[in-house]
Write a protein that holds these residues in place. Structure first.
Motif, PDB file in Angstrom:
ATOM      1  N   LEU A 176      34.238  83.855 -33.142  1.00  0.00           N
ATOM      2  CA  LEU A 176      33.158  82.450 -33.234  1.00  0.00           C
ATOM      3  C   LEU A 176      32.337  82.732 -34.564  1.00  0.00           C
ATOM      4  O   LEU A 176      32.129  81.511 -35.131  1.00  0.00           O
ATOM      5  CB  LEU A 176      32.336  82.579 -32.003  1.00  0.00           C
ATOM      6  N   GLU A 177      31.569  83.683 -34.935  1.00  0.00           N
ATOM      7  CA  GLU A 177      31.024  83.859 -36.002  1.00  0.00           C
ATOM      8  C   GLU A 177      31.969  83.389 -37.279  1.00  0.00           C
ATOM      9  O   GLU A 177      31.361  82.823 -38.211  1.00  0.00           O
ATOM     10  CB  GLU A 177      30.236  85.261 -36.198  1.00  0.00           C
ATOM     11  N   ILE A 178      33.050  84.137 -37.232  1.00  0.00           N
ATOM     12  CA  ILE A 178      33.925  83.606 -38.568  1.00  0.00           C
ATOM     13  C   ILE A 178      34.232  82.384 -38.652  1.00  0.00           C
ATOM     14  O   ILE A 178      34.150  81.681 -39.508  1.00  0.00           O
ATOM     15  CB  ILE A 178      35.108  84.554 -38.372  1.00  0.00           C
ATOM     16  N   LEU A 179      34.572  81.881 -37.318  1.00  0.00           N
ATOM     17  CA  LEU A 179      34.537  80.322 -37.417  1.00  0.00           C
ATOM     18  C   LEU A 179      33.520  79.303 -37.767  1.00  0.00           C
ATOM     19  O   LEU A 179      33.683  78.673 -38.686  1.00  0.00           O
ATOM     20  CB  LEU A 179      35.088  79.863 -35.804  1.00  0.00           C
ATOM     21  N   VAL A 180      32.443  79.686 -37.477  1.00  0.00           N
ATOM     22  CA  VAL A 180      30.951  79.027 -38.022  1.00  0.00           C
ATOM     23  C   VAL A 180      30.983  79.072 -39.484  1.00  0.00           C
ATOM     24  O   VAL A 180      30.800  78.178 -40.214  1.00  0.00           O
ATOM     25  CB  VAL A 180      30.019  79.489 -37.178  1.00  0.00           C
ATOM     26  N   LEU A 181      31.105  80.286 -39.989  1.00  0.00           N
ATOM     27  CA  LEU A 181      31.125  80.524 -41.550  1.00  0.00           C
ATOM     28  C   LEU A 181      32.267  79.668 -42.221  1.00  0.00           C
ATOM     29  O   LEU A 181      31.829  79.333 -43.247  1.00  0.00           O
ATOM     30  CB  LEU A 181      31.200  82.152 -42.017  1.00  0.00           C
ATOM     31  N   LEU A 182      33.089  79.635 -41.615  1.00  0.00           N
ATOM     32  CA  LEU A 182      34.534  78.981 -42.358  1.00  0.00           C
ATOM     33  C   LEU A 182      34.191  77.480 -42.284  1.00  0.00           C
ATOM     34  O   LEU A 182      34.244  76.869 -43.367  1.00  0.00           O
ATOM     35  CB  LEU A 182      35.719  79.294 -41.486  1.00  0.00           C
ATOM     36  N   LEU A 183      33.732  77.019 -41.171  1.00  0.00           N
ATOM     37  CA  LEU A 183      33.351  75.479 -41.264  1.00  0.00           C
ATOM     38  C   LEU A 183      32.189  75.038 -42.214  1.00  0.00           C
ATOM     39  O   LEU A 183      32.381  74.045 -42.805  1.00  0.00           O
ATOM     40  CB  LEU A 183      33.140  75.005 -39.787  1.00  0.00           C
ATOM     41  N   VAL A 227      16.077  73.994 -30.285  1.00  0.00           N
ATOM     42  CA  VAL A 227      15.264  73.843 -31.199  1.00  0.00           C
ATOM     43  C   VAL A 227      13.868  73.855 -30.437  1.00  0.00           C
ATOM     44  O   VAL A 227      12.964  74.573 -30.806  1.00  0.00           O
ATOM     45  CB  VAL A 227      15.203  72.586 -31.975  1.00  0.00           C
ATOM     46  N   SER A 228      13.868  73.385 -29.354  1.00  0.00           N
ATOM     47  CA  SER A 228      12.361  73.308 -28.601  1.00  0.00           C
ATOM     48  C   SER A 228      12.274  74.814 -28.292  1.00  0.00           C
ATOM     49  O   SER A 228      10.873  75.247 -28.248  1.00  0.00           O
ATOM     50  CB  SER A 228      12.594  72.456 -27.290  1.00  0.00           C
ATOM     51  N   ALA A 229      13.071  75.524 -27.657  1.00  0.00           N
ATOM     52  CA  ALA A 229      13.066  76.958 -27.236  1.00  0.00           C
ATOM     53  C   ALA A 229      12.503  77.765 -28.257  1.00  0.00           C
ATOM     54  O   ALA A 229      11.535  78.646 -28.069  1.00  0.00           O
ATOM     55  CB  ALA A 229      14.175  77.216 -26.490  1.00  0.00           C
ATOM     56  N   ILE A 230      12.966  77.478 -29.475  1.00  0.00           N
ATOM     57  CA  ILE A 230      12.876  78.313 -30.725  1.00  0.00           C
ATOM     58  C   ILE A 230      11.260  77.912 -31.077  1.00  0.00           C
ATOM     59  O   ILE A 230      10.505  79.078 -31.319  1.00  0.00           O
ATOM     60  CB  ILE A 230      13.654  78.349 -31.707  1.00  0.00           C
ATOM     61  N   LEU A 247      24.975  79.095 -37.397  1.00  0.00           N
ATOM     62  CA  LEU A 247      25.264  77.517 -37.353  1.00  0.00           C
ATOM     63  C   LEU A 247      23.769  76.782 -37.658  1.00  0.00           C
ATOM     64  O   LEU A 247      23.829  76.017 -38.390  1.00  0.00           O
ATOM     65  CB  LEU A 247      25.702  77.295 -36.095  1.00  0.00           C
ATOM     66  N   LEU A 248      22.680  77.325 -37.065  1.00  0.00           N
ATOM     67  CA  LEU A 248      21.569  76.535 -37.083  1.00  0.00           C
ATOM     68  C   LEU A 248      20.743  76.875 -38.623  1.00  0.00           C
ATOM     69  O   LEU A 248      20.691  75.837 -39.329  1.00  0.00           O
ATOM     70  CB  LEU A 248      20.530  76.986 -36.022  1.00  0.00           C
ATOM     71  N   SER A 251      23.101  75.877 -41.532  1.00  0.00           N
ATOM     72  CA  SER A 251      22.816  74.437 -41.825  1.00  0.00           C
ATOM     73  C   SER A 251      21.553  74.017 -42.717  1.00  0.00           C
ATOM     74  O   SER A 251      21.532  73.109 -43.477  1.00  0.00           O
ATOM     75  CB  SER A 251      23.070  73.481 -40.292  1.00  0.00           C
ATOM     76  N   ILE A 252      20.503  74.465 -41.990  1.00  0.00           N
ATOM     77  CA  ILE A 252      19.299  74.420 -42.556  1.00  0.00           C
ATOM     78  C   ILE A 252      19.202  74.658 -44.133  1.00  0.00           C
ATOM     79  O   ILE A 252      18.531  73.970 -45.075  1.00  0.00           O
ATOM     80  CB  ILE A 252      18.056  75.077 -41.700  1.00  0.00           C
ATOM     81  N   LEU A 253      19.762  76.022 -44.163  1.00  0.00           N
ATOM     82  CA  LEU A 253      19.563  76.503 -45.819  1.00  0.00           C
ATOM     83  C   LEU A 253      20.443  75.724 -46.609  1.00  0.00           C
ATOM     84  O   LEU A 253      19.725  75.547 -47.812  1.00  0.00           O
ATOM     85  CB  LEU A 253      20.192  77.999 -45.904  1.00  0.00           C
ATOM     86  N   ILE A 254      21.751  74.963 -46.173  1.00  0.00           N
ATOM     87  CA  ILE A 254      22.315  74.315 -47.000  1.00  0.00           C
ATOM     88  C   ILE A 254      21.813  73.031 -47.476  1.00  0.00           C
ATOM     89  O   ILE A 254      21.448  72.584 -48.648  1.00  0.00           O
ATOM     90  CB  ILE A 254      23.767  74.151 -46.258  1.00  0.00           C
ATOM     91  N   ILE A 255      21.031  72.407 -46.403  1.00  0.00           N
ATOM     92  CA  ILE A 255      19.969  71.285 -46.431  1.00  0.00           C
ATOM     93  C   ILE A 255      18.988  71.507 -47.664  1.00  0.00           C
ATOM     94  O   ILE A 255      18.806  70.660 -48.669  1.00  0.00           O
ATOM     95  CB  ILE A 255      19.306  70.901 -45.273  1.00  0.00           C
ATOM     96  N   LEU A 256      18.307  72.709 -47.616  1.00  0.00           N
ATOM     97  CA  LEU A 256      17.405  72.930 -48.288  1.00  0.00           C
ATOM     98  C   LEU A 256      17.650  73.283 -49.802  1.00  0.00           C
ATOM     99  O   LEU A 256      16.974  72.706 -50.808  1.00  0.00           O
ATOM    100  CB  LEU A 256      16.501  74.309 -48.113  1.00  0.00           C
TER     101      LEU A 256
END
Length: 382
Positions: A176-183, A227-230, A247-248, A251-256
């Motif tokens: 799953l970690e590999i999949l997320v990195l790939l996507l 997001v609320s829990a964090i 994933l979270l 995604s944020i780092l890419i936006i920044l």
């Protein structure tokens, strides 16, 4: 130089940040029931005598028949927060009963534990065996909640009996970690590459991977409840959920760094599902003259729901996404009704959920606006 529009965006960013901080502080300071108060709901003092042995173990005696049992209380890492579990055993350490004291799990998912007899499978097993292995299988569709209950039993019993039991702390890196990195990598390539033919093939490959694996197989996505829990100080287990951090925060780092919302563009499995529906119904992009007002409403709803969930310290309130209803057929009546509307609209309007309803789109927009404000201030100061 900061324009009037830039000042308005900056002011909006600051006000929202202050509101989130205040709501989080209110939520963290909400009075929590003591362990004894929680126990009294299940073992009232009119029928039982409760004697604390330590912070995780209690001795309970029935006033009728003078039967004596042990109670162990522990916490596990759930989807939206800690899951507090009570197990009652006799002198032979065999589990008589399992009681969930508190949790913030999504109700429709947590119900799967009961409907699949998860707690009944635990009853009758020796509590000591939970320190050697996981003697019951996790429930598909409620994996994190299942693991949280098992972990709570392990923690409660080991602490109660002062047995050294080390929980794994190193991150577990798997498929799953590999999949997320790939996507995420494919998403970056898609927005950067110039060749339209290669871009198209990569986009469809990414969409299929996301829809089949991230959506149907793993059912993983970013939700407002997490997001609320964090924001309220709960971080998921690194050992079991490294993929979520990738994933979270990926995604944020890419936006920044790039100002590109890769997650919503090609990674989110429900966004992909809408894209497929759009092809089926030949949907068109919908941009009415009041589009900006609709985007403001989308963000306002997400903010209000987030603030309420933070103030009440209950992340479950913030989960109004329709992903579970679509990929797992798990949701309440309201979400199934909302999903039906979204599916119909998706045949005529391109990605209506993403463009007009999704709270995560609003979260990422806020992050992008924050980045722009900081960059403009920094440039002005320079």
């Amino acid at each position: 130089m900061l324009t009037n529009k830039s000042y308005r965006i900056l002011l909006k960013v600051i006000v929202i940040a202050i509101l989130i901080l205040l709501a989080s502080l209110i939520g963290r300071n909400r009075a929590q029931e003591s362990q004894k108060q929680l126990l009294a709901k299940h073992f009232p003092d009119t029928l039982y005598n409760l004697e604390p042995i330590n912070t995780s173990k209690w001795l309970v005696r029935s006033k009728v028949g003078n039967n004596e049992s042990n109670i162990y209380i522990g916490e596990g890492n759930g989807y939206n927060g800690k899951v507090s579990v009570l197990v009652k055993t006799g002198a032979d350490t065999v589990i008589d009963n399992v009681i969930i004291l508190t949790h913030n799990e999504t109700v429709s998912y947590f119900k799967k534990l009961g409907t699949n007899n998860f707690f009944k499978k635990i009853t009758g097993k020796d509590v000591f065996t939970f320190l050697e292995k996981e003697p019951v299988d996790v429930i598909s569709g409620a994996t994190i909640s299942s693991i949280a209950v098992i972990q709570a039993i392990q923690v409660g019993y080991s602490n109660g009996e002062n047995i050294l039991f080390a929980q794994p702390t190193y991150p577990k890196f798997g498929l799953l970690e590999i999949l997320v990195l790939l996507l995420l990598t494919m998403g970056l390539i898609i927005v950067k590459i110039k060749n339209k033919k290669i871009k198209k093939y990569l986009l469809w490959a990414s969409m299929l991977l996301s829809f089949i694996l991230l959506g149907l197989v793993y059912n993983q996505h970013i939700t407002l409840s997490r997001v609320s829990a964090i924001l309220n100080g709960y971080f998921p287990s690194l050992y079991n959920e490294l993929y979520f951090y990738i994933l979270l925060f990926g995604s944020i780092l890419i936006i920044l760094l790039t100002r590109k919302n890769i997650y919503c563009h090609s990674v989110c499995p429900f966004g992909v599902a809408q894209g497929i529906l759009a092809k089926t119904g030949n949907a068109k992009t919908y941009r009415p003259k009041y589009y900006n007002h609709l985007k403001l409403l989308q963000g306002f709803i997400a903010l209000v729901v987030l603030l309420i969930s933070l103030a009440l310290n209950n992340p479950t309130i913030a989960q109004y996404e329709v992903f579970g209803a679509f990929f797992q057929l798990t949701a309440n009546t309201f979400l199934f009704g909302l999903l039906f509307i979204v599916i119909i609209l998706s045949l005529f309007i391109y990605k209506p959920w993403c463009n007009f309803m999704c709270p995560i789109d609003s979260v990422f927009t806020y992050i992008d606006h924050s980045r722009k404000s900081i960059v403009k201030i920094w440039k002005k100061e320079s």
